[in-house]
Scaffold this active site. Structure first.
Site, PDB file in Angstrom:
ATOM      1  N   HIS A  53       0.839  -1.206   0.000  1.00 10.22           N
ATOM      2  CA  HIS A  53       0.000   0.000   0.000  1.00 10.22           C
ATOM      3  C   HIS A  53       0.875   1.258   0.000  1.00 10.22           C
ATOM      4  O   HIS A  53       0.733   2.127  -0.866  1.00 10.22           O
ATOM      5  CB  HIS A  53      -0.920  -0.012   1.222  1.00 10.22           C
ATOM      6  CG  HIS A  53      -1.807   1.179   1.333  1.00 10.22           C
ATOM      7  ND1 HIS A  53      -3.122   1.173   0.933  1.00 10.22           N
ATOM      8  CD2 HIS A  53      -1.566   2.448   1.776  1.00 10.22           C
ATOM      9  CE1 HIS A  53      -3.652   2.363   1.124  1.00 10.22           C
ATOM     10  NE2 HIS A  53      -2.734   3.164   1.650  1.00 10.22           N
ATOM     11  N   GLU A  54       1.792   1.332   0.963  1.00 10.55           N
ATOM     12  CA  GLU A  54       2.639   2.525   1.053  1.00 10.55           C
ATOM     13  C   GLU A  54       3.562   2.626  -0.157  1.00 10.55           C
ATOM     14  O   GLU A  54       3.859   3.728  -0.632  1.00 10.55           O
ATOM     15  CB  GLU A  54       3.428   2.533   2.360  1.00 10.55           C
ATOM     16  CG  GLU A  54       2.577   2.480   3.634  1.00 10.55           C
ATOM     17  CD  GLU A  54       1.460   3.525   3.699  1.00 10.55           C
ATOM     18  OE1 GLU A  54       1.579   4.576   3.052  1.00 10.55           O
ATOM     19  OE2 GLU A  54       0.450   3.258   4.398  1.00 10.55           O
ATOM     20  N   HIS A 111       1.790   4.409  -2.877  1.00 13.07           N
ATOM     21  CA  HIS A 111       1.953   5.865  -2.718  1.00 13.07           C
ATOM     22  C   HIS A 111       3.370   6.279  -3.144  1.00 13.07           C
ATOM     23  O   HIS A 111       3.564   7.286  -3.823  1.00 13.07           O
ATOM     24  CB  HIS A 111       1.749   6.266  -1.248  1.00 13.07           C
ATOM     25  CG  HIS A 111       0.324   6.238  -0.779  1.00 13.07           C
ATOM     26  ND1 HIS A 111      -0.664   6.971  -1.372  1.00 13.07           N
ATOM     27  CD2 HIS A 111      -0.272   5.570   0.253  1.00 13.07           C
ATOM     28  CE1 HIS A 111      -1.816   6.766  -0.737  1.00 13.07           C
ATOM     29  NE2 HIS A 111      -1.604   5.913   0.252  1.00 13.07           N
ATOM     30  N   GLU A 148      -4.614   7.703  -3.362  1.00 15.20           N
ATOM     31  CA  GLU A 148      -5.089   6.444  -2.799  1.00 15.20           C
ATOM     32  C   GLU A 148      -5.364   5.417  -3.903  1.00 15.20           C
ATOM     33  O   GLU A 148      -5.245   4.215  -3.673  1.00 15.20           O
ATOM     34  CB  GLU A 148      -6.347   6.702  -1.963  1.00 15.20           C
ATOM     35  CG  GLU A 148      -6.683   5.628  -0.969  1.00 15.20           C
ATOM     36  CD  GLU A 148      -5.731   5.524   0.227  1.00 15.20           C
ATOM     37  OE1 GLU A 148      -4.854   6.406   0.388  1.00 15.20           O
ATOM     38  OE2 GLU A 148      -5.866   4.548   0.980  1.00 15.20           O
TER      39      GLU A 148
END
Lengths: 503, 503
Positions: free
Chosen positions: B268-269, B272, B298
């Site tokens: 997830h990170e 980003h 997101e």
């Protein structure tokens, strides 16, 4: 225009703001040398340059000059040891220094340093003094201009020395270093003549890095470093960085074949860290809550690293702990350990030098720096001067510039005047410790039991908490009743090394 | 007064300076949550407050308004997709926003947030909503004032939503969420009815943290995260922080009994992070080189975490690697692993929710936030509203406020309007991925071979490099030919979960 008290209050507010702002640069620098990914360096330079530029702007705001003039003309300065008088004295010094330097020179120094550092890194790697020479020439030229802009009376080098050691004079430092050099040379000659060497298996062996990390942290904690208000990380070149009150960060480096460079690096940086953790929080962000000078700062790091950390008493306490951590030390005697921690021999590299020969490395640099700044030595002639002075002072042949005049980062960063503070720190440390012992009593039995607090409490009370109340010279006179002298250090070295080498 | 081109040039310089200055705050925040010693927090607050205050000063300098007026009246804005027009459009937005907020309100929000955060931490721990209630009340009051200061047409919540998702309207988001909620509720009901559970021994087992660290870093590297220009560290709450170009930092957290929260947190990170590493370096420090919105950001994290990272193709490539790293996975089938990575069940905690139910957690918060801001729900009634809405949307009984309305940090930090961007991100991600597949072809056979580059290249070209050229809505229309819809996400979930649960 405000009255004196309002002027002082505004100066306080501005000082605290500048201090918080400046601490942004501390975090940028710490991060750059610990965790920053390598592709982040261009942006980091932008950040550092912005903070430096804005700090300079804040420090040279003409309003400061106006406020200072008002406060200085009042009864706030009647008692020169009062908080207000101390702060005003140091703000004046900082303001005058900052405003004396033309913006163009500040920028040229910053630009050239940035380039010179990169060139120096490569030149050292490639043993290529010729590549670094033009930058050294430019640096010397700019530092001469800087000295002239700052102003000096007796000699130009005074102006640079004063940046790092306020009020110190070249002539006085020379007068301290001259007998130090003579007596050290004699001591070292006698040591070399014994041919005595440390017992094998202590200085070099298997020292797992993970165990070293724990051992180093525990050692720093044992002498009083507060890990709730600090950290210990890994870097290429150990340093101590204070981000703010409650946030003092040490770094060291680990060699899996030798635990002692990490340990002594940690104790050294922890010595700096203890000083910063001991500054008066009530006065944070003002000179009254800041450290005295580089020399006094170094006195704290050298005290814990050398005077405490290499003492027999220290090892009485630490050897069993080291043996528990590192199985290779099982069966090694206290005598052998203490000798290994104090082995003295002339060598090429300053940062690896022992407690005695170290000072001669500094004296060499001090002599060359003065000659460069006074124009008596041309940058092109530095390699030759380095070699002949190393031969003269340490009896060592320098095989190449990589291990000679290219070994240190300082000149690439325009830090002429910085080196002597290292040796001054050694002198201050010995003189302070003699005084502490005369007041507290024999510290060795305490160290042998792991009780380092009595010494730390004394340092806190006498040196850390008063901040910049007194500058280095007056502080030394105030604490020890005497001006700084080479004798306490020589007494210490003669006693310790004399015993270890049966001189 | 300067001409339009000089005005634009000065605005560029100011934008870059503000960007570098703002990045000081990013480093302060990253360090605060990773390595800062705990006693450093008071000074860190001072540093953050100083940077925030000075940033606000720079952003509201009336000179910016003058320069904008000149540049906006020129032919620089003729082509709305030109770099200059894009930058001017976004600078205008930022300047108007910053100058609309009265200084007193900015300070009240910052002061109250600071206190509310501390109170929230304790209130959550103690399951004590009553303690947090006065701060929630104050926050709602201040956020209503903030919305009114910023201005709105249809409803007050629009002004807050617009801060995080420029141009988004409450009514439009409601229109997207309404069918999403209805269709999700049906899907989840059918899933629950199967009673099917993941094979034991995958979700919970022995996963040594040191191995997880390596595995997570390798996974991030595999999908394209550049560790020369970034890092991966440990924190309590995973985040991605960009310090500057070439310096993008991810964090995750490790549970020795479950490797997957760390892995999916990292993916997830890293999603980003890939966005930030893909921004155009030529335009750094300007809107043209910045990300579009929180929703679009997101979309990148959710795409890599869920659409890629929970796909069967991903696990075809990663399962052998995971089995090599974690011996407990030996003998586990691809089917079992994919099911475990996608197991769906209604639960209490948003950050632990699966890909399908997650959106209902968001819809709940979105509904409550609107009612709070519009004055239809009193803060005192939030616990009850939370419980009844959880029951309605997820069929779950909320046993206490700790696992109910006290679970999230957002409201303590005045971030009303933030939550919906999480679900918008899921919608954008699915719609973008459908489009990518229609242009590149079937990506799954590539993922199964560990080839993630074709997708990343598409994202770079279409989303990362153009920066803020288009805002979210127009970008979606431009890339996919359609406005944002809930259908791609539902098609994806129905297909994947339908197959896994034999619906």
């Amino acid at each position: 225009m405000p009255d004196a008290r309002s002027a002082y209050a505004e100066l306080l507010t501005r000082s605290k703001k500048r201090s918080v702002f400046g601490s942004l640069g501390s975090l940028l620098g710490w991060d750059q040398r610990t965790y920053m990914p390598k592709a982040g360096s261009a942006h980091r330079s932008d950040q550092l340059a912005l903070v430096a530029g804005m700090s300079h702007e804040m420090a040279t705001d003409p309003r400061i000059g106006e406020l200072l003039a008002i406060a200085e003309a009042s009864d706030l300065v009647n008692d020169p040891l009062s908080d207000a008088a101390v702060n005003l004295r140091e703000w004046r010094r900082g303001y005058d220094q900052a405003t004396k330097l033309p913006q163009a020179l500040v920028e040229a120094l910053s630009r050239t340093s940035s380039k010179a550092y990169d060139v120096w890194v490569e030149a050292r790697k490639a043993n290529d003094f010729a590549a670094f020479r033009p930058f050294l020439e430019e640096m010397v030229k700019l530092c001469r201009e800087k000295a002239d802009a700052l102003g000096w009376k007796e000699q130009r080098y005074d102006a640079l020395l004063d940046l790092y050691e306020p009020d110190a004079k070249t002539r006085e430092v020379q007068a301290l270093f001259e007998p130090l050099q003579r007596e050290l040379a004699g001591l070292i000659r006698r040591i070399v003549a014994t041919g005595k060497r440390a017992e094998p298996g202590i200085l070099e062996n298997d020292y797992p890095v993970a165990v070293q990390e724990t051992f180093c942290a525990e050692s720093a904690r044992a002498i009083g470093f507060d890990f709730d208000a600090g950290r210990l990380d890994v870097t290429t070149h150990p340093f101590c960085s204070t981000i703010g009150p409650g946030d003092v960060r040490l770094t060291t480096r680990y060699d899996p074949r030798c635990a002692w460079s990490a340990l002594y690096g940690t104790l050294h940086e922890a010595g700096h860290g203890l000083y910063n953790q001991g500054l008066d929080p009530e006065h944070r962000g003002t000179p009254r809550g800041a450290s005295v000078s580089l020399g006094i700062h170094e006195s704290q790091s050298r005290m814990w690293e050398n005077l405490v950390g290499r003492s027999r008493a220290f090892w009485q306490f630490f050897l069993p702990r080291a043996q528990a951590a590192f199985p290779v030390l099982k069966g090694k005697s206290l005598d052998a350990m203490v000798f290994a921690a104090n082995e003295s021999k002339p060598s090429l590299i300053r940062v690896e030098a022992d407690e005695a020969t170290y000072n001669l490395h500094i004296i060499l640099r001090f002599r060359l720096e003065i000659d460069l700044i006074e124009g008596r030595l041309q940058p092109a002639d530095v390699p030759g001067a380095w070699k002949s002075t190393m031969k003269e002072l340490l009896g060592v042949d320098v095989p190449d510039d990589r291990r000679g005049c290219l070994q240190d980062v300082h000149w690439s960063g325009a830090s002429f005047g910085y080196f002597p503070t290292y040796a001054l720190g050694n002198l201050y440390a010995s003189q302070f410790l003699e005084q502490a012992k005369s007041e507290i009593g024999d510290l060795d039995p305490m160290f042998a039991k792991g009780e380092f607090r009595p010494l730390l409490d004394w340092l806190r009370l006498k040196i850390h908490r008063p901040g910049k109340t007194r500058r280095a010279g007056p502080l030394c006179q105030h604490l020890t009743g005497k001006p700084l002298s080479h004798q306490p250090l020589m007494r210490h070295l003669n006693a310790k090394l004399g015993a270890l080498y049966n001189l």
